[in-house]
Design a protein around this motif. Structure first.
Motif, PDB file in Angstrom:
ATOM      1  N   VAL A 301      -7.717  29.574  61.028  1.00  9.74           N
ATOM      2  CA  VAL A 301      -8.101  30.614  60.062  1.00  9.74           C
ATOM      3  C   VAL A 301      -6.860  31.285  59.484  1.00  9.74           C
ATOM      4  CG1 VAL A 301      -9.225  32.860  59.828  1.00  9.74           C
ATOM      5  CG2 VAL A 301     -10.360  31.018  61.087  1.00  9.74           C
ATOM      6  N   ASN A 302      -5.844  31.484  60.326  1.00  9.20           N
ATOM      7  CA  ASN A 302      -4.647  32.209  59.900  1.00  9.20           C
ATOM      8  C   ASN A 302      -3.765  31.431  58.925  1.00  9.20           C
ATOM      9  OD1 ASN A 302      -5.430  34.347  61.437  1.00  9.20           O
ATOM     10  ND2 ASN A 302      -3.867  34.104  63.021  1.00  9.20           N
ATOM     11  N   ARG A 303      -4.105  30.166  58.651  1.00  9.16           N
ATOM     12  CA  ARG A 303      -3.371  29.437  57.608  1.00  9.16           C
ATOM     13  C   ARG A 303      -3.566  30.100  56.248  1.00  9.16           C
ATOM     14  NH1 ARG A 303      -5.548  23.427  59.373  1.00  9.16           N
ATOM     15  NH2 ARG A 303      -4.452  23.293  61.387  1.00  9.16           N
ATOM     16  N   SER A 304      -4.653  30.804  56.107  1.00 12.37           N
ATOM     17  CA  SER A 304      -4.912  31.569  54.887  1.00 12.37           C
ATOM     18  C   SER A 304      -4.357  32.975  55.057  1.00 12.37           C
ATOM     19  CB  SER A 304      -6.415  31.634  54.598  1.00 12.37           C
ATOM     20  OG  SER A 304      -6.717  32.684  53.694  1.00 12.37           O
ATOM     21  N   MET A 305      -3.402  33.374  54.187  1.00 14.37           N
ATOM     22  CA  MET A 305      -2.858  34.726  54.246  1.00 14.37           C
ATOM     23  C   MET A 305      -3.947  35.775  54.084  1.00 14.37           C
ATOM     24  SD  MET A 305       0.679  34.540  52.036  1.00 14.37           S
ATOM     25  CE  MET A 305      -0.137  33.882  50.572  1.00 14.37           C
ATOM     26  N   SER A 306      -4.870  35.520  53.164  1.00 13.29           N
ATOM     27  CA  SER A 306      -5.900  36.509  52.869  1.00 13.29           C
ATOM     28  C   SER A 306      -6.863  36.686  54.024  1.00 13.29           C
ATOM     29  CB  SER A 306      -6.662  36.102  51.603  1.00 13.29           C
ATOM     30  OG  SER A 306      -5.813  36.128  50.479  1.00 13.29           O
ATOM     31  N   ARG A 307      -7.323  35.575  54.600  1.00 16.43           N
ATOM     32  CA  ARG A 307      -8.286  35.680  55.700  1.00 16.43           C
ATOM     33  C   ARG A 307      -7.636  36.258  56.937  1.00 16.43           C
ATOM     34  NH1 ARG A 307      -9.636  29.876  54.109  1.00 16.43           N
ATOM     35  NH2 ARG A 307     -10.732  30.263  52.153  1.00 16.43           N
ATOM     36  N   ARG A 308      -6.391  35.887  57.182  1.00 17.63           N
ATOM     37  CA  ARG A 308      -5.677  36.443  58.328  1.00 17.63           C
ATOM     38  C   ARG A 308      -5.591  37.965  58.212  1.00 17.63           C
ATOM     39  NH1 ARG A 308      -0.792  38.441  59.656  1.00 17.63           N
ATOM     40  NH2 ARG A 308      -0.043  38.046  61.780  1.00 17.63           N
ATOM     41  N   ALA A 309      -5.244  38.455  57.009  1.00 20.79           N
ATOM     42  CA  ALA A 309      -5.077  39.895  56.817  1.00 20.79           C
ATOM     43  C   ALA A 309      -6.403  40.636  56.785  1.00 20.79           C
ATOM     44  CB  ALA A 309      -4.310  40.151  55.526  1.00 20.79           C
ATOM     45  N   MET A 310      -7.467  39.940  56.387  1.00 26.13           N
ATOM     46  CA  MET A 310      -8.764  40.596  56.247  1.00 26.13           C
ATOM     47  C   MET A 310      -9.300  41.105  57.573  1.00 26.13           C
ATOM     48  SD  MET A 310     -12.329  39.003  54.730  1.00 26.13           S
ATOM     49  CE  MET A 310     -11.581  38.522  53.176  1.00 26.13           C
ATOM     50  N   VAL A 311      -9.013  40.406  58.672  1.00 23.53           N
ATOM     51  CA  VAL A 311      -9.707  40.687  59.925  1.00 23.53           C
ATOM     52  C   VAL A 311      -8.802  41.299  61.000  1.00 23.53           C
ATOM     53  CG1 VAL A 311     -11.481  38.958  59.521  1.00 23.53           C
ATOM     54  CG2 VAL A 311      -9.368  38.291  60.686  1.00 23.53           C
ATOM     55  N   ARG A 312      -7.689  41.844  60.586  1.00 26.21           N
ATOM     56  CA  ARG A 312      -6.833  42.518  61.571  1.00 26.21           C
ATOM     57  C   ARG A 312      -5.938  43.535  60.861  1.00 26.21           C
ATOM     58  NH1 ARG A 312      -5.829  37.524  61.711  1.00 26.21           N
ATOM     59  NH2 ARG A 312      -6.330  37.318  63.915  1.00 26.21           N
ATOM     60  N   THR A 313      -5.464  44.491  61.625  1.00 25.34           N
ATOM     61  CA  THR A 313      -4.420  45.388  61.140  1.00 25.34           C
ATOM     62  C   THR A 313      -3.126  44.593  61.023  1.00 25.34           C
ATOM     63  OG1 THR A 313      -5.396  47.423  61.973  1.00 25.34           O
ATOM     64  CG2 THR A 313      -2.994  47.360  61.828  1.00 25.34           C
ATOM     65  N   THR A 314      -2.358  44.855  59.987  1.00 28.13           N
ATOM     66  CA  THR A 314      -1.077  44.174  59.800  1.00 28.13           C
ATOM     67  C   THR A 314       0.031  45.201  59.620  1.00 28.13           C
ATOM     68  OG1 THR A 314      -1.379  44.022  57.394  1.00 28.13           O
ATOM     69  CG2 THR A 314      -2.163  42.166  58.725  1.00 28.13           C
ATOM     70  N   CYS A 315       1.207  44.879  60.129  1.00 27.39           N
ATOM     71  CA  CYS A 315       2.381  45.741  59.991  1.00 27.39           C
ATOM     72  C   CYS A 315       3.597  44.866  59.703  1.00 27.39           C
ATOM     73  CB  CYS A 315       2.645  46.541  61.268  1.00 27.39           C
ATOM     74  SG  CYS A 315       1.375  47.774  61.670  1.00 27.39           S
ATOM     75  N   ILE A 316       4.305  45.145  58.608  1.00 25.26           N
ATOM     76  CA  ILE A 316       5.501  44.373  58.287  1.00 25.26           C
ATOM     77  C   ILE A 316       6.612  45.301  57.806  1.00 25.26           C
ATOM     78  CG2 ILE A 316       4.132  42.346  57.643  1.00 25.26           C
ATOM     79  CD1 ILE A 316       5.039  42.950  54.705  1.00 25.26           C
ATOM     80  N   PRO A 317       7.892  44.983  58.096  1.00 22.19           N
ATOM     81  CA  PRO A 317       8.989  45.778  57.538  1.00 22.19           C
ATOM     82  C   PRO A 317       9.112  45.508  56.042  1.00 22.19           C
ATOM     83  CG  PRO A 317       9.850  43.907  58.784  1.00 22.19           C
ATOM     84  CD  PRO A 317       8.372  43.922  59.000  1.00 22.19           C
ATOM     85  N   THR A 318       9.263  46.566  55.261  1.00 21.93           N
ATOM     86  CA  THR A 318       9.359  46.428  53.808  1.00 21.93           C
ATOM     87  C   THR A 318      10.659  46.992  53.231  1.00 21.93           C
ATOM     88  OG1 THR A 318       8.087  48.490  53.616  1.00 21.93           O
ATOM     89  CG2 THR A 318       6.872  46.402  53.434  1.00 21.93           C
TER      90      THR A 318
END
Length: 468
Positions: A301-318
């Motif tokens: 499922v996580n091969r898709s950026m959108s689906r991966r982000a849809m179902v979990r909290t995400t945190c990235i350095p910007t």
């Protein structure tokens, strides 16, 4: 100068490949879209007020009544202008339909782009330029709708309104949606409002997977991570370097696995899309619906950026900053970590998870204080909202399922919901997994998607305006 500009536009039009199936009114719409993209409305180098004045002038030139166009510039914010347009309805008691769109864009640097970000380029069936996907195509469709409805002599039951606002993207711009909600409140009052979010998903081959309607969105929080030290001459390195310490912390955060969590809307999306995708992905989506901890299925499922982000909290350095001289050991280094929280998740819980993952007291975490007013949820997707979308989708995209979804970002919808205007997200634009690389390099959206989305929103807003 006007002659030169006209000649330039004419030359670009000749250079643009023609489409065999251009819909009625396409040249006028494309010209409006081009002007929006080519008017820089980023905070770093642009001006929203210039853009709303251009858009109002273009609408007036097309015959839209000047008295129904209203430009608002918040005091002390001369570049943060907003435009409201009104097409009166027949029933003064019926609440209006509002189209809300932000016209400001994220900064873009020409040296990094393949093409000039502030020139609309049509190439190989794609539009390129800053804002083409977020969200000037939708803005142009809104303005085009208002012009078309007036030209047709449309007399809908409900008044139709459009608000093009500044300041949705993080910047010192005044947020126009919030400003309008508090100032000329009656001018944007509505019984239903539509903004960005959702639209439609395409697979890698361009197949339409689902028409998506934003039923929930994430909250945004920026954490600051800071490491300090005594500094000193670079020729005498200390064993603890703040840059190295912070780098190690960010690597640990990159490996932090926030769990898969479904709500009613992301679950509905997975159920609708699983039969539309390839067999392996569809099977994995069904498995994680049953067992969100299934590692093998989650990896697929996580091969898709959108689906991966849809179902979990995400945190990235910007963002990252630090040091004070090339020949000095750093005294201070900071990083901004942008988190997108699932609805209902607390900032405290996310910070606690990050601190546990880093496990280094030398790294200091800080976050803005929680808001004093709770963040409102997206308005419920009632039959009044969904039935017209399903009806139009059956005509424009026959056979493509319609589903609510959990969006991966936040919108200005909360600004209107907070003052009692029911608002949801629907762009009518189909995009691939990268969503047109919004906020990134070479932002794009397909020409076909814009053509079809224009027709969809034209029909949808009319349907809402005639609802009882």
């Amino acid at each position: 100068m006007k002659s030169l500009a006209a000649a330039s536009i004419a030359a670009m039009a000749l250079a643009t490949p023609a489409h065999a199936a251009e819909p009625p009114g396409w040249p006028a719409f494309r010209a409006m879209f081009q002007e929006m993209v080519e008017t820089d409305s980023s905070y770093a180098s642009g001006d929203c007020t210039v853009l709303v004045n251009k858009t109002a002038a273009r609408m007036k030139a097309a015959g839209f009544p000047a008295e129904n166009l209203h430009i608002f510039v918040p005091e002390g914010a001369p570049r943060a202008g907003n435009l409201v347009a009104v097409l009166p309805g027949k029933d003064p008691k019926a609440k209006a339909v509002l189209m809300l769109g932000h016209i400001d864009v994220v900064n873009a640097f020409r040296q990094d782009w393949t093409r000039d970000p502030y020139v609309l380029v049509e190439e190989n069936g794609e539009f390129y330029g800053r804002g083409v996907s977020d969200m000037k195509a939708q803005d142009a469709i809104y303005a085009d709708n208002m012009v078309r409805y007036h030209a047709e002599g449309l007399k809908p039951r409900r008044t139709i309104k459009m608000a093009l606002t500044c300041g949705e993207e993080p910047s010192p711009f005044v947020n126009g949606a919030a400003w309008l909600a508090q100032h000329p409140r009656e001018l944007i009052d509505a019984g239903i409002a539509v903004t960005e979010g959702g639209g439609g998903d395409l697979d890698d081959q361009g197949k339409k997977l689902a028409v998506t309607v934003m039923a929930a969105e994430k909250a945004t929080t920026n954490f600051t991570l800071e490491v300090t030290g005594p500094g000193g001459h670079s020729s005498k390195p200390r064993p603890e370097n703040p840059i190295t310490i912070l780098s190690e912390a960010l690597v640990k955060l990159g490996a932090l696995p926030f769990p898969t969590e479904f709500n009613a809307f992301s679950r509905a999306y997975f159920e609708a899309v699983a039969p539309q995708v390839d067999a392996e992905t569809g099977a994995a989506m069904r498995k994680v619906l049953v067992d969100p901890t299934d590692a093998a299925a989650t990896a697929i499922v996580n091969r898709s950026m959108s689906r991966r982000a849809m179902v979990r909290t995400t945190c990235i350095p910007t963002l990252i900053e630090g040091g004070h001289a090339s020949n000095a050991q750093p005294q201070r280094v900071r990083a901004t970590v942008n988190c997108r929280l699932l609805p209902g998740q607390s900032v405290t819980a996310v910070q606690s998870a990050m601190e546990k993952a880093v496990a280094d007291p030398r790294v200091k975490f800080s976050a803005p204080p929680p808001p004093t007013i709770p963040r409102p949820e997206i308005s419920p997707l009632t039959p009044q909202i969904m039935d017209p979308i399903r009806a139009v989708a059956a005509k424009v995209y026959p056979g493509v399922p319609v589903t609510p979804m959990q969006e991966t970002f936040g919108t200005d919808s909360t600004r209107l919901i907070a003052v009692g205007i029911p608002t949801f997200g629907f762009s009518a634009l189909f995009r691939g997994d990268d969503a047109g690389n919004i906020h990134g390099l070479n932002e794009h959206v397909s020409v076909q998607s814009v053509m079809e989305g224009r027709e969809f929103l034209y029909r949808l807003i009319k349907a809402y305006a005639d609802q009882k």
